[in-house]
Design a protein around this motif. Structure first.
Motif, PDB file in Angstrom:
ATOM      1  N   GLU A  19       0.824  -1.206   0.000  1.00  0.00           N
ATOM      2  CA  GLU A  19       0.000   0.000   0.000  1.00  0.00           C
ATOM      3  C   GLU A  19       0.865   1.266   0.000  1.00  0.00           C
ATOM      4  O   GLU A  19       0.633   2.187  -0.782  1.00  0.00           O
ATOM      5  CB  GLU A  19      -0.935   0.009   1.208  1.00  0.00           C
ATOM      6  CG  GLU A  19      -1.959   1.126   1.161  1.00  0.00           C
ATOM      7  CD  GLU A  19      -2.973   1.029   2.290  1.00  0.00           C
ATOM      8  OE1 GLU A  19      -3.561   2.074   2.609  1.00  0.00           O
ATOM      9  OE2 GLU A  19      -3.185  -0.066   2.828  1.00  0.00           O
ATOM     10  N   GLU A  20       1.866   1.314   0.853  1.00  0.00           N
ATOM     11  CA  GLU A  20       2.746   2.480   0.902  1.00  0.00           C
ATOM     12  C   GLU A  20       3.599   2.580  -0.360  1.00  0.00           C
ATOM     13  O   GLU A  20       3.839   3.666  -0.879  1.00  0.00           O
ATOM     14  CB  GLU A  20       3.640   2.415   2.138  1.00  0.00           C
ATOM     15  CG  GLU A  20       4.349   3.723   2.418  1.00  0.00           C
ATOM     16  CD  GLU A  20       5.073   3.728   3.749  1.00  0.00           C
ATOM     17  OE1 GLU A  20       5.780   4.715   4.003  1.00  0.00           O
ATOM     18  OE2 GLU A  20       4.940   2.770   4.522  1.00  0.00           O
ATOM     19  N   LEU A  21       4.038   1.446  -0.885  1.00  0.00           N
ATOM     20  CA  LEU A  21       4.796   1.421  -2.139  1.00  0.00           C
ATOM     21  C   LEU A  21       3.972   2.014  -3.270  1.00  0.00           C
ATOM     22  O   LEU A  21       4.446   2.881  -4.013  1.00  0.00           O
ATOM     23  CB  LEU A  21       5.207  -0.011  -2.466  1.00  0.00           C
ATOM     24  CG  LEU A  21       5.800  -0.270  -3.840  1.00  0.00           C
ATOM     25  CD1 LEU A  21       7.106   0.490  -4.033  1.00  0.00           C
ATOM     26  CD2 LEU A  21       6.000  -1.744  -4.062  1.00  0.00           C
ATOM     27  N   LYS A  62      13.334   6.783  -1.320  1.00  0.00           N
ATOM     28  CA  LYS A  62      12.106   6.569  -0.548  1.00  0.00           C
ATOM     29  C   LYS A  62      11.664   5.110  -0.615  1.00  0.00           C
ATOM     30  O   LYS A  62      11.214   4.543   0.377  1.00  0.00           O
ATOM     31  CB  LYS A  62      10.999   7.475  -1.075  1.00  0.00           C
ATOM     32  CG  LYS A  62      11.219   8.946  -0.801  1.00  0.00           C
ATOM     33  CD  LYS A  62      10.172   9.776  -1.521  1.00  0.00           C
ATOM     34  CE  LYS A  62      10.349  11.258  -1.314  1.00  0.00           C
ATOM     35  NZ  LYS A  62      11.647  11.792  -1.586  1.00  0.00           N
ATOM     36  N   LEU A  63      11.810   4.501  -1.780  1.00  0.00           N
ATOM     37  CA  LEU A  63      11.392   3.113  -1.942  1.00  0.00           C
ATOM     38  C   LEU A  63      12.287   2.174  -1.143  1.00  0.00           C
ATOM     39  O   LEU A  63      11.817   1.210  -0.552  1.00  0.00           O
ATOM     40  CB  LEU A  63      11.407   2.731  -3.424  1.00  0.00           C
ATOM     41  CG  LEU A  63      10.417   3.493  -4.309  1.00  0.00           C
ATOM     42  CD1 LEU A  63      10.679   3.181  -5.767  1.00  0.00           C
ATOM     43  CD2 LEU A  63       8.994   3.178  -3.926  1.00  0.00           C
ATOM     44  N   GLY A  64      13.572   2.456  -1.105  1.00  0.00           N
ATOM     45  CA  GLY A  64      14.509   1.613  -0.385  1.00  0.00           C
ATOM     46  C   GLY A  64      14.350   1.670   1.123  1.00  0.00           C
ATOM     47  O   GLY A  64      14.806   0.772   1.825  1.00  0.00           O
ATOM     48  N   LEU A  65      13.691   2.700   1.628  1.00  0.00           N
ATOM     49  CA  LEU A  65      13.484   2.832   3.063  1.00  0.00           C
ATOM     50  C   LEU A  65      12.266   2.056   3.572  1.00  0.00           C
ATOM     51  O   LEU A  65      12.102   1.906   4.775  1.00  0.00           O
ATOM     52  CB  LEU A  65      13.330   4.310   3.444  1.00  0.00           C
ATOM     53  CG  LEU A  65      14.578   5.178   3.259  1.00  0.00           C
ATOM     54  CD1 LEU A  65      14.262   6.635   3.565  1.00  0.00           C
ATOM     55  CD2 LEU A  65      15.712   4.674   4.143  1.00  0.00           C
ATOM     56  N   LEU A  66      11.441   1.579   2.660  1.00  0.00           N
ATOM     57  CA  LEU A  66      10.243   0.848   3.071  1.00  0.00           C
ATOM     58  C   LEU A  66      10.621  -0.519   3.653  1.00  0.00           C
ATOM     59  O   LEU A  66      11.413  -1.262   3.059  1.00  0.00           O
ATOM     60  CB  LEU A  66       9.310   0.627   1.874  1.00  0.00           C
ATOM     61  CG  LEU A  66       8.646   1.854   1.281  1.00  0.00           C
ATOM     62  CD1 LEU A  66       7.858   1.464   0.038  1.00  0.00           C
ATOM     63  CD2 LEU A  66       7.738   2.509   2.298  1.00  0.00           C
ATOM     64  N   ALA A  67      10.058  -0.841   4.803  1.00  0.00           N
ATOM     65  CA  ALA A  67      10.279  -2.159   5.399  1.00  0.00           C
ATOM     66  C   ALA A  67       9.644  -3.223   4.506  1.00  0.00           C
ATOM     67  O   ALA A  67       8.527  -3.058   4.035  1.00  0.00           O
ATOM     68  CB  ALA A  67       9.665  -2.209   6.785  1.00  0.00           C
ATOM     69  N   GLY A  68      10.382  -4.276   4.231  1.00  0.00           N
ATOM     70  CA  GLY A  68       9.861  -5.352   3.393  1.00  0.00           C
ATOM     71  C   GLY A  68      10.036  -5.125   1.911  1.00  0.00           C
ATOM     72  O   GLY A  68       9.511  -5.868   1.102  1.00  0.00           O
ATOM     73  N   VAL A  69      10.806  -4.083   1.540  1.00  0.00           N
ATOM     74  CA  VAL A  69      11.053  -3.783   0.133  1.00  0.00           C
ATOM     75  C   VAL A  69      12.557  -3.627  -0.082  1.00  0.00           C
ATOM     76  O   VAL A  69      13.209  -2.835   0.600  1.00  0.00           O
ATOM     77  CB  VAL A  69      10.338  -2.486  -0.322  1.00  0.00           C
ATOM     78  CG1 VAL A  69      10.680  -2.151  -1.772  1.00  0.00           C
ATOM     79  CG2 VAL A  69       8.837  -2.611  -0.141  1.00  0.00           C
TER      80      VAL A  69
END
Length: 82
Positions: A19-21, A62-69
């Protein structure tokens, strides 16, 4: 403003991150050339490839900071001025 053509490769290991991605990708949709997503159900991961023409550090950080991504970006040598 200078832009570069790049490809962002994403491996999503946690479904909660989707969802955040998607919200981040929607925010920067004007820079996106195309997107391809592949669900790898046997390993319970999703593989996403996003082609962009954007300022160098627009969204990949920003994408690399998402947990699980996990995110990796490959930049071309093509630099254009808007």
């Amino acid at each position: 403003m200078e832009t570069r053509v790049a490809v962002i490769s994403l491996i999503v290991t946690q479904p909660e991150a989707v969802e955040e991605l998607n919200a981040i990708l929607h925010t920067y949709s004007s820079y996106i050339i195309g997107r391809m997503g592949l669900p790898y159900r046997q390993k319970n991961v999703n593989i996403i490839c996003v082609a962009i023409d954007a300022p160098q550090d627009t969204m990949s950080g920003k994408l690399g900071l998402l947990a699980g991504v996990n995110a990796k970006t490959a930049y071309s040598n093509v630099i254009a001025k808007e």
